[in-house]
Structure formats: C-alpha cells, structure tokens
Design an enzyme around this catalytic site. Structure first.
Site, PDB file in Angstrom:
ATOM      1  N   ASP A 198     111.002   3.876 -70.830  1.00 20.20           N
ATOM      2  CA  ASP A 198     111.887   4.104 -69.679  1.00 20.20           C
ATOM      3  C   ASP A 198     113.330   3.945 -70.158  1.00 20.20           C
ATOM      4  OD1 ASP A 198     113.062   4.047 -66.904  1.00 20.20           O
ATOM      5  OD2 ASP A 198     110.972   3.835 -66.305  1.00 20.20           O
ATOM      6  N   GLY A 239     114.501   4.573 -73.891  1.00 23.01           N
ATOM      7  CA  GLY A 239     114.943   5.916 -74.269  1.00 23.01           C
ATOM      8  C   GLY A 239     115.102   6.804 -73.057  1.00 23.01           C
ATOM      9  N   ASP A 240     115.602   8.002 -73.344  1.00 21.09           N
ATOM     10  CA  ASP A 240     115.838   8.995 -72.294  1.00 21.09           C
ATOM     11  C   ASP A 240     114.930  10.180 -72.593  1.00 21.09           C
ATOM     12  OD1 ASP A 240     116.800  11.211 -70.888  1.00 21.09           O
ATOM     13  OD2 ASP A 240     118.885  10.528 -70.984  1.00 21.09           O
ATOM     14  N   PHE A 241     114.017  10.490 -71.655  1.00 16.89           N
ATOM     15  CA  PHE A 241     113.046  11.543 -71.978  1.00 16.89           C
ATOM     16  C   PHE A 241     113.663  12.936 -72.059  1.00 16.89           C
ATOM     17  CE2 PHE A 241     111.306  10.254 -67.521  1.00 16.89           C
ATOM     18  CZ  PHE A 241     112.219  11.042 -66.808  1.00 16.89           C
ATOM     19  N   HIS A 293     107.545  14.328 -59.993  1.00 17.93           N
ATOM     20  CA  HIS A 293     107.995  14.678 -58.632  1.00 17.93           C
ATOM     21  C   HIS A 293     109.494  14.428 -58.409  1.00 17.93           C
ATOM     22  CE1 HIS A 293     107.658  10.639 -56.162  1.00 17.93           C
ATOM     23  NE2 HIS A 293     108.319  10.464 -57.280  1.00 17.93           N
TER      24      HIS A 293
END
Ligand code: SAM
Length: 341
Positions: free
Chosen positions: A210, A231-233, A251
């Site tokens: 996350d 991290g940043d997806f 969503h």
C-alpha cells in the site's frame, strides 16, 4: 364530480408515486441520523437495559430532544427499537457498537462529516461531468487528500477496517486459501484481510502492499509470515507472488486506471499466479442493491465504479487475465478468481 372529490381523486392517484419519492428523499436523513449516532457512540451507550433518550443523551453529550427524534426515525427503519419512551437494540443497531465483532461504527461515522458533506456539495458537478466531486477539493484526487492529511488518512484506514469486518469473515468462509502460497494484498490498507487469511491458512505467507503512510500505520502487523511493502501501484513494481488479492481497490478507479493497476499485477505475476478480486458484482436485477449506492459513492469520491459481471470480465480480459469463477459470499463482495490468459 365536486371540486373537493376531484382534489381527493388526484391525491389518491399520487399516493404511490409520492410515497416513493418521500421514501427515497427521506433516506438522505436516515443516513445522516445513522452516521451522527455512530459519531456520538449512542449504540455503545446502550446495553441490554431499555434507556430513554434523556439517559442516552447524558452519556453521549447529545441534546435529549434532538436525540429522541433522531432515534425515532432510525427505529422506524429498524436501527434501534422504540417502545414507550425507551429504546433498545436491534441486530442492526448492535453493529454500531464498537465491541461488535463486525462493528460498522467507524465506517458509518465517516458519512456526513464536514469533508464528505463538502464533497457532496459538488454532486451536480459529478453528474454533469462524470468526474469525482473530490476534484473540486483537490485536483489530485481522493487518495492525495488522505496522503497529505494524516488525520484524514487514519480515519479512512479505520473506516476500511470497520467496513471490511463482515467482508473478511465472509471471504474466509467462502474460499479455501490453503494452497495460495505467498499472497500479495495490493492496496490492502491496514492488512485486515491478509492477516486473517494468513492466520487461517498456515502454509501461506503474505505481503501487504500500500502507499507509504498507510504501510507506516500498519507497521505492527508485521511478522515472520507477513511482510509490508510500501509503494505506489501506478509507479512501483509489485512483489512477485503466487496469489494477488485486491479487495475494494479496482472499484476506486475508472477503466483507464483500473487497467493500469491490473496491468501492473499481470507484469509482476509469474505464469502460475492466481488473481483474486474481492469486489461487489452489481446484479443485473433492476431492484435496490447496496452496490448501486456504493457505485454513486465511488462516482463522487474517487471517480471509480462498481462493476457488473460482464464489466469485470472484460476488464480482466483486457489486462491479460481469464475469469475462471465467481465465488459468492454472504456479504456484499464476491471473489472473482482469475488466471493469466
Ligand atoms: C478502498 S481502500 C481498500 C482497502 C482494503 N483493501 C479494504 O478493502 O478494506 C483502497 C486502498 O488502496 C490504497 N491505494 C490507493 N492508491 C494507491 C496507490 N497508488 N498505490 C498503492 N495503494 C493505493 C489505499 O491506500 C487504500 O488502502
């Protein structure tokens, strides 16, 4: 026909439609009462002894008369029960208690706060543009607000833990995780789902992925079987795992962003990997369903959407996954199991 008969005939004809409208509009106030009562911890103040609004107001700091009117409306909708001038719990009001195993208190309490009401003030902007009302408060979007405001972030994390209690229990009951190997929970928040899965399936290990501030707040769940990765997806590589789990993450995003997240999963996933999307599936049935209300919440907050079976299937297909089966649960989410196509 006399003028007054005519008037009554018109009223009779309108009773059905008028009732439909008042019930729909009244829902707005039922929701506000529910959220406010959660913030005032009224359900915690009520045990198994019937209490008057005056008694509950003394403990919660509410105005007695206002509380009695708020509880009367809620009781009319099955949240608390009213008898004489006293209130008791129903199954639904008990779920607002902090000590309920599936407590929804922290989730419900986030509705109707100053910030969410400000967002709702831009509802027409969302209807006009299809873009999230949040853009009017911060053009970088909902999660940027949470990252820049630690208090808002903490409140949201707690709301997600609360929202997910009933989902986590239902997912564990519906799905056998024993041969899932190493499981990455992408956008897993405080790790509530992953922790429960790893506890239930002893041969599994978990990686919680996350954003950095969220991972920092989840630090205490780290163990020899559960590691944390910030991290940043949209930017950073995802861990290489046997199973990828994403609950209520896809969503949050429009099709372009949802595709980017699933493409990142596809890129990291070894050939044997399995993908578990834990999401609502909007039913084809035109009747009321919680997923349709959540869909509007996504429109306003994040610009995301709740998806139907075929929308999920085609999104997965676009990203190089094949939907193998959909496992229903007893809560609002299903488990969409997919493999690399
Ligand atoms: C709706 S919450 C769902 C949390 C949890 N999976 C659940 O269902 O309770 C979405 C999660 O996605 C995370 N998230 C949002 N943007 C992200 C990003 N760019 N990279 C990684 N995680 C992100 C949020 O921090 C949040 O924890």
């Amino acid at each position: 026909m006399a003028a007054s008969d005519d008037h009554h005939a018109v009223l009779d004809r309108q009773t059905g439609p008028f009732d439909t409208l008042t019930a729909a509009l009244g829902g707005l106030f039922v929701g506000h009462c529910l959220a406010s009562v959660a913030r005032f911890s009224v359900a915690d103040a009520l045990d198994d002894t019937p209490r008057t609004a005056q008694e509950l107001a003394e403990v919660t700091g509410a105005n007695p008369e206002a509380l009695s009117r708020v509880l009367r409306l809620l009781a009319a909708h099955g949240v608390f029960a009213a008898s004489d001038d006293r209130f008791t719990h129903t199954g639904a009001s008990r779920m607002l208690r902090s000590d309920h195993p599936q407590s929804w208190r922290d989730f419900v309490a986030t509705f109707g706060t100053e910030r969410t009401v400000k967002q709702l003030g831009y509802f027409d902007y969302s209807l006009q543009t299809g873009l999230p009302a949040t853009n009017k408060l911060n053009p970088d979007g909902f999660f940027a607000i949470l990252q820049s405001d630690p208090e808002a972030g903490r409140i949201f994390d707690a709301a997600m833990v609360s929202k997910a209690r009933i989902q986590v229990a239902s997912v564990l009951a519906a799905y056998d995780f024993s041969d899932c190997g190493t499981i990455a929970d992408i956008g897993g928040g405080q790790g509530h789902l992953l922790q429960a899965v790893v506890d239930a399936a002893e041969r599994t290990t978990g990686i919680l992925f996350d954003l950095p501030p969220v991972i920092e707040r989840a630090a205490e769940i780290a163990s020899d079987r559960l590691t944390l990765q910030a991290g940043d997806f949209f930017k950073d590589p995802l861990p290489v795992c046997d199973t990828y789990m994403l609950m209520d993450v896809i969503h949050d995003w429009d099709v372009e962003r949802a595709t980017a997240i699933l493409a990142a999963v596809r890129k990291a996933a070894p050939p044997h990997a399995r993908l578990l999307l834990v999401e609502s599936v909007v039913p084809d049935d035109p009747g009321p369903d919680w997923s349709k209300a959540m869909d509007i919440m996504m429109l306003i907050h994040t610009g995301g959407r709740q998806r139907t079976h075929s929308e999920h299937e085609s999104l997965l297909q676009t990203c190089g996954f094949r939907l193998e089966r959909v496992v229903a649960t007893t809560s609002d989410v299903s488990i969409l199991e997919a493999v690399r196509a």
